[in-house]
Design an enzyme around this catalytic site. Structure first.
Site, PDB file in Angstrom:
ATOM      1  N   MET A  21       0.858  -1.185   0.000  1.00 55.72           N
ATOM      2  CA  MET A  21       0.000   0.000   0.000  1.00 55.72           C
ATOM      3  C   MET A  21       0.891   1.230   0.000  1.00 55.72           C
ATOM      4  O   MET A  21       1.777   1.372   0.851  1.00 55.72           O
ATOM      5  CB  MET A  21      -0.924  -0.009   1.229  1.00 55.72           C
ATOM      6  CG  MET A  21      -1.970  -1.117   1.196  1.00 55.72           C
ATOM      7  SD  MET A  21      -3.027  -1.148   2.668  1.00 55.72           S
ATOM      8  CE  MET A  21      -1.918  -1.950   3.843  1.00 55.72           C
ATOM      9  N   GLN A  74       7.135  -4.917  -4.973  1.00 58.71           N
ATOM     10  CA  GLN A  74       6.135  -4.858  -6.030  1.00 58.71           C
ATOM     11  C   GLN A  74       6.521  -3.802  -7.061  1.00 58.71           C
ATOM     12  O   GLN A  74       6.895  -2.680  -6.718  1.00 58.71           O
ATOM     13  CB  GLN A  74       4.737  -4.548  -5.503  1.00 58.71           C
ATOM     14  CG  GLN A  74       3.681  -4.741  -6.606  1.00 58.71           C
ATOM     15  CD  GLN A  74       2.283  -4.363  -6.192  1.00 58.71           C
ATOM     16  OE1 GLN A  74       2.008  -3.208  -5.918  1.00 58.71           O
ATOM     17  NE2 GLN A  74       1.377  -5.342  -6.145  1.00 58.71           N
ATOM     18  N   CYS A 105      -4.161  -1.850  -9.361  1.00 61.03           N
ATOM     19  CA  CYS A 105      -4.397  -0.472  -8.953  1.00 61.03           C
ATOM     20  C   CYS A 105      -5.561   0.136  -9.737  1.00 61.03           C
ATOM     21  O   CYS A 105      -5.550   0.126 -10.971  1.00 61.03           O
ATOM     22  CB  CYS A 105      -3.133   0.355  -9.159  1.00 61.03           C
ATOM     23  SG  CYS A 105      -3.316   2.070  -8.599  1.00 61.03           S
ATOM     24  N   LYS A 146      -0.545  -9.695  -8.937  1.00 64.04           N
ATOM     25  CA  LYS A 146      -1.733  -9.279  -8.176  1.00 64.04           C
ATOM     26  C   LYS A 146      -2.652  -8.515  -9.121  1.00 64.04           C
ATOM     27  O   LYS A 146      -2.204  -7.628  -9.838  1.00 64.04           O
ATOM     28  CB  LYS A 146      -1.352  -8.405  -6.981  1.00 64.04           C
ATOM     29  CG  LYS A 146      -2.537  -8.086  -6.063  1.00 64.04           C
ATOM     30  CD  LYS A 146      -2.062  -7.497  -4.749  1.00 64.04           C
ATOM     31  CE  LYS A 146      -3.230  -7.353  -3.779  1.00 64.04           C
ATOM     32  NZ  LYS A 146      -4.078  -6.189  -4.118  1.00 64.04           N
ATOM     33  N   ASN A 210      -7.920 -11.876  -1.833  1.00 66.88           N
ATOM     34  CA  ASN A 210      -7.779 -10.546  -1.238  1.00 66.88           C
ATOM     35  C   ASN A 210      -9.133  -9.846  -1.283  1.00 66.88           C
ATOM     36  O   ASN A 210      -9.856  -9.969  -2.260  1.00 66.88           O
ATOM     37  CB  ASN A 210      -6.727  -9.765  -2.023  1.00 66.88           C
ATOM     38  CG  ASN A 210      -6.510  -8.335  -1.544  1.00 66.88           C
ATOM     39  OD1 ASN A 210      -6.269  -7.438  -2.346  1.00 66.88           O
ATOM     40  ND2 ASN A 210      -6.575  -8.116  -0.242  1.00 66.88           N
ATOM     41  N   ASP A 212     -11.727  -7.665   1.898  1.00 63.81           N
ATOM     42  CA  ASP A 212     -12.625  -7.753   3.058  1.00 63.81           C
ATOM     43  C   ASP A 212     -12.159  -8.740   4.115  1.00 63.81           C
ATOM     44  O   ASP A 212     -12.974  -9.423   4.741  1.00 63.81           O
ATOM     45  CB  ASP A 212     -14.052  -8.090   2.618  1.00 63.81           C
ATOM     46  CG  ASP A 212     -14.678  -6.992   1.769  1.00 63.81           C
ATOM     47  OD1 ASP A 212     -14.072  -5.905   1.672  1.00 63.81           O
ATOM     48  OD2 ASP A 212     -15.761  -7.218   1.198  1.00 63.81           O
TER      49      ASP A 212
END
Length: 378
Positions: A21, A74, A105, A146, A210, A212
Site C-alpha cells: 500500500m 512490487q 491499482c 496481483k 484478497n 474484506d
C-alpha cells in the site's frame, strides 16, 4: 489442509501476505507487522521505469531491514521492456528476493494510461509483460501477479489473466475480488476467487484471495469458502499491525489472542512513530504518523480536541505528551471489529485510454507517466 506457500526456495507460513500500500507499507510499518506475526510483507509499490532510470526517490523506496527475509518488492509499469529491465536490475544487484507485479491499482491516473487494473484487458500486452518479467528473473527470484476481477462487471479479465500468468510461470496469482469500477466500495465477491481457483486447477499455481479480510476469522472463512491457498491483507491491518499475530494464531489453530486495549494500542502507535523516525527523521516521521492515528484510535473514546491535536503532532515529545492524556484503561471497542477500515469510496466509471474497450487486442501503452508516485496497491 493448507500447506506453506512456496516462493521459489522460500516457504511462507502462515500463508498470509501484506498487500503493498502506497505510503503505508514502508520499511517501518513492515517491521512493526513482522514484530507481531509471521508471513510475507511486501514493500510499497515502485515504478519499473523509475528503478531502471535510477530515480533517487524510487531507489530509496527499495529499502529492507537486514533481518527482513524474504525481501518482497512490487513493481508497476505498462511497458514490457521497462519491467523486464527492472527485474534484471533486481537480480543483478540483489535488491529483493521476490517480485510482485501490480495489475490491481484502480487509481484514475494509472488506469487512464492503461496501467494497473486496466492493463489485463489487453491480453497480449499483459502476456508480454508477465512472460518478460519471468524470463528476466531467470529463476533467480520468483515472480507473482496481483490483479482484480476486471475493469467492471461487463469487462472481466481475471480468468484469462490468471491462465496467462500461470502459463508464463508465475509462483502464484493473487486476486482482489473487486472490479476496478468498484474501487474499494461494496463487498468483495469471494466467489470469483473460487472460480479462479477452479480455472487454474491442474496448473499447480496457487491462488491467493484478497478483499474484506478485517479479522482473522475472515481469512479462515475465505479459505474455506473459496479453496484459495492463502490470503492477502490490505486495509484490515491499518492501525492494527497485531492483526498478523491473530492471523498466525488462526492458521496455526491456536486460540485467538484478541485485540489490545487502548494502553497497548498507544504503545504500538508510539513504536510505529519511533521506527519511522529511524528511517525518515523525526519531523517527517511525525508528519507521516498523523494519517495512521485515526486508524489506531478508531472506535475509542477520545475527545475531539485531543484527536485534533494528535492529528497535528510535530515531535515525539509532543506525541508522548498527548498519548499520556488518553484514557488507556479502555478495552478494544467491539463496534470496530469486522468493519471496513480506510477509505472505501464509491463505484465509479474507470478512466481509460480512448478506445481501450473497443477490443481486447494488443496495445502499445505510453509509459511516460510510469514514474507516478503515491499509487494504491490495488
Amino acid at each position: 489442509m493448507l500447506t506453506p506457500l512456496r516462493l521459489g526456495t522460500h516457504e511462507i507460513w502462515p500463508p498470509v501476505v501484506l498487500a503493498p500500500m502506497a505510503g503505508i507499507t514502508n520499511r517501518a510499518f513492515r517491521r512493526l507487522c513482522r514484530e507481531h506475526g509471521a508471513g510475507l510483507y511486501v514493500n510499497e509499490m515502485v515504478t519499473a521505469r523509475g528503478l531502471v532510470e535510477g530515480d533517487r526517490t524510487t531507489r530509496a523506496m527499495v529499502s529492507f531491514d537486514p533481518d527482513e527475509f524474504p525481501r518482497s518488492l512490487q513493481l508497476y509499469g505498462t511497458d514490457a521492456d521497462s519491467i523486464a529491465g527492472a527485474v534484471r536490475l533486481v537480480v543483478a544487484e540483489n535488491l529483493a528476493d521476490h517480485v510482485d507485479l501490480n495489475f490491481g491499482c484502480p487509481v484514475p491516473k494509472v488506469t487512464r494510461k492503461g496501467g494497473g487494473s486496466a492493463l489485463p484487458w489487453k491480453r497480449a500486452l499483459f502476456a508480454r509483460i508477465v512472460t518478460g518479467a519471468v524470463e528476466a528473473a531467470g529463476g533467480a527470484v520468483p515472480v507473482t501477479v496481483k490483479m482484480r476481477v476486471g475493469i467492471d462487471d461487463e469487462h472481466p479479465t481475471f480468468l484469462d489473466a490468471g491462465r496467462i500468468a500461470a502459463d508464463a510461470g508465475v509462483a502464484w496469482v493473487a486476486l482482489h475480488a473487486r472490479t476496478a469500477a468498484q474501487h474499494y466500495s461494496g463487498q468483495a465477491d469471494w466467489s470469483k476467487i473460487a472460480e479462479l481457483k477452479r480455472h487454474l486447477a491442474g496448473t499447480g499455481v496457487p491462488v491467493l484471495g484478497n478483499g474484506d479480510i478485517w479479522e482473522a476469522g475472515d481469512a479462515l472463512r475465505m479459505v474455506a469458502e473459496t479453496g484459495c491457498d492463502g490470503v492477502v491483507v490490505g486495509r484490515g491491518c491499518l492501525g492494527r499491525p497485531w492483526l498478523f499475530g491473530n492471523l498466525a494464531a488462526a492458521f496455526d489453530g491456536r486460540p485467538d489472542p484478541g485485540h489490545p486495549g487502548l494502553g497497548q494500542v498507544a504503545a504500538t502507535l508510539r513504536r510505529h512513530a519511533e521506527l519511522m523516525t529511524e528511517d525518515l527523521g523525526e519531523f517527517k516521521a511525525c508528519q507521516e504518523i498523523r494519517k495512521h492515528i485515526a486508524w489506531y484510535l478508531k472506535g475509542f473514546a477520545v475527545g475531539s480536541g485531543l484527536r485534533q491535536a494528535l492529528g497535528l503532532v510535530g515531535s515525539l515529545a509532543e506525541l508522548d505528551r498527548l498519548l499520556d492524556e488518553l484514557d488507556t484503561d479502555q478495552e478494544f471497542p467491539a463496534a470496530s471489529l469486522g468493519v471496513p477500515r480506510g477509505r472505501a469510496g464509491s463505484p465509479r466509471r474507470v478512466a481509460l485510454p480512448d478506445g481501450w474497450l473497443d477490443d481486447a487486442g494488443d496495445a502499445v501503452v505510453d509509459d511516460a507517466d510510469a514514474g507516478l508516485a503515491a499509487l494504491s496497491g490495488g
